[in-house]
Design an enzyme around this catalytic site. Sequence first.
Site, mmCIF file in Angstrom:
data_model
loop_
_atom_site.group_PDB
_atom_site.id
_atom_site.type_symbol
_atom_site.label_atom_id
_atom_site.label_comp_id
_atom_site.label_asym_id
_atom_site.label_seq_id
_atom_site.Cartn_x
_atom_site.Cartn_y
_atom_site.Cartn_z
ATOM 1 N N LYS A 16 -36.446 144.109 12.056
ATOM 2 C CA LYS A 16 -37.469 143.839 13.076
ATOM 3 C C LYS A 16 -37.645 142.333 13.289
ATOM 4 C CE LYS A 16 -40.748 146.187 10.932
ATOM 5 N NZ LYS A 16 -40.045 146.756 9.760
ATOM 6 N N ARG A 91 -48.422 150.832 12.473
ATOM 7 C CA ARG A 91 -47.716 151.400 11.317
ATOM 8 C C ARG A 91 -48.315 152.724 10.890
ATOM 9 N NH1 ARG A 91 -45.591 146.206 8.974
ATOM 10 N NH2 ARG A 91 -44.191 146.691 7.271
ATOM 11 N N ARG A 130 -32.946 139.289 0.796
ATOM 12 C CA ARG A 130 -33.644 138.452 1.791
ATOM 13 C C ARG A 130 -34.274 137.215 1.144
ATOM 14 N NH1 ARG A 130 -37.857 141.082 5.837
ATOM 15 N NH2 ARG A 130 -38.969 141.761 3.977
ATOM 16 N N ARG A 163 -39.873 136.988 -1.097
ATOM 17 C CA ARG A 163 -41.220 137.543 -0.946
ATOM 18 C C ARG A 163 -41.556 138.398 -2.165
ATOM 19 N NH1 ARG A 163 -41.506 140.151 5.034
ATOM 20 N NH2 ARG A 163 -42.534 141.758 3.797
ATOM 21 N N ARG A 174 -42.509 150.621 -0.575
ATOM 22 C CA ARG A 174 -42.616 150.352 0.870
ATOM 23 C C ARG A 174 -41.793 151.345 1.686
ATOM 24 N NH1 ARG A 174 -40.617 144.591 1.029
ATOM 25 N NH2 ARG A 174 -41.043 144.626 3.255
HETATM 26 P P1 AMP Z 1 -43.914 143.108 6.889
HETATM 27 O O1 AMP Z 1 -43.845 141.623 6.898
HETATM 28 O O2 AMP Z 1 -43.984 143.696 8.276
HETATM 29 O O3 AMP Z 1 -42.854 143.750 6.044
HETATM 30 O O4 AMP Z 1 -45.310 143.486 6.210
HETATM 31 C C1 AMP Z 1 -45.584 143.133 4.866
HETATM 32 C C2 AMP Z 1 -46.810 143.881 4.367
HETATM 33 O O5 AMP Z 1 -47.945 143.535 5.173
HETATM 34 C C3 AMP Z 1 -46.740 145.404 4.450
HETATM 35 O O6 AMP Z 1 -46.058 145.970 3.363
HETATM 36 C C4 AMP Z 1 -48.226 145.763 4.464
HETATM 37 O O7 AMP Z 1 -48.792 145.621 3.180
HETATM 38 C C5 AMP Z 1 -48.808 144.654 5.326
HETATM 39 N N1 AMP Z 1 -48.805 145.043 6.765
HETATM 40 C C6 AMP Z 1 -48.088 144.449 7.773
HETATM 41 N N2 AMP Z 1 -48.319 145.057 8.940
HETATM 42 C C7 AMP Z 1 -49.188 146.056 8.685
HETATM 43 C C8 AMP Z 1 -49.792 147.067 9.477
HETATM 44 N N3 AMP Z 1 -49.555 147.184 10.799
HETATM 45 N N4 AMP Z 1 -50.634 147.942 8.866
HETATM 46 C C9 AMP Z 1 -50.908 147.858 7.547
HETATM 47 N N5 AMP Z 1 -50.351 146.934 6.746
HETATM 48 C C10 AMP Z 1 -49.503 146.042 7.288
#
Ligand code: AMP
Length: 220
Positions: A16, A91, A130, A163, A174
């Site tokens: 993404k 999400r 990553r 990360r 996840r």
């Molecule tokens: P990402 O960078 O998109 O992989 O998001 C990292 C983490 O941020 C996720 O594992 C969630 O803990 C939190 N997060 C990001 N976007 C959302 C969302 N739309 N709803 C809930 N938690 C989110």
Amino acid sequence: MAVRAMVLLGAPGAGKGTMAEVVKAAMPVTHIATGDMLRDEIRAASALGQEADGYMRQGRLVPDDLIVRMVMRRVDQGAPDARYMFDGFPRTRPQADLLDRHFQERGAQLALVVLLEVTRDICLDRLTGRRVCRKCGANFHVRNIPPLVAGVCDQCGGELYQRPDDMPETIERRLEVFKEQTAGLIDYYSDKGLLVRVDSSRHRDETVPDLMQAIADRHF
Ligand code: AMP
């Protein structure tokens, strides 16, 4: 012109963030990546950041109301004819419902939802390898997209880090969370006629033309 938006949907590691960078370089669009926004809040040690940190470290989702408020505040601050690309949002079904309601009230339109499809093995490989720039957020991969100098960002010279939620135990959680809480959105958006599937297990140079075609087809 009203506000228009597209969504990048996909499991962690689907690409993404990488695809969002490509779209951003090709057209004027405001990129709203909820994960990045939350990491900014954590860095700033805000109340929201402090609340989100624990959930993120465990690989769990941050509560819907916090996320929706954060995203909608951002959308409401933008121009009335802005184009948004949501990355990692919505999400959950409640997030999708709240987004629908908010957009309906404002006469905004969701133009398309791109599902980046990948196998579990590819997700695992992409996430464990990553590396992210602390300064500008650029993404690298130890094998697939290595930086010119190990540990240093090609774009800004910032330090590359892994990360905390890209550690193997958290990655498993996840991927489970995606299956349990997010994958339902595939049918939801498919029923609305908004879903476009793009095979994202290929090299980015093969994936990008399909993504750009989908965007053009939907007149985004
Ligand atoms: P990402 O960078 O998109 O992989 O998001 C990292 C983490 O941020 C996720 O594992 C969630 O803990 C939190 N997060 C990001 N976007 C959302 C969302 N739309 N709803 C809930 N938690 C989110």
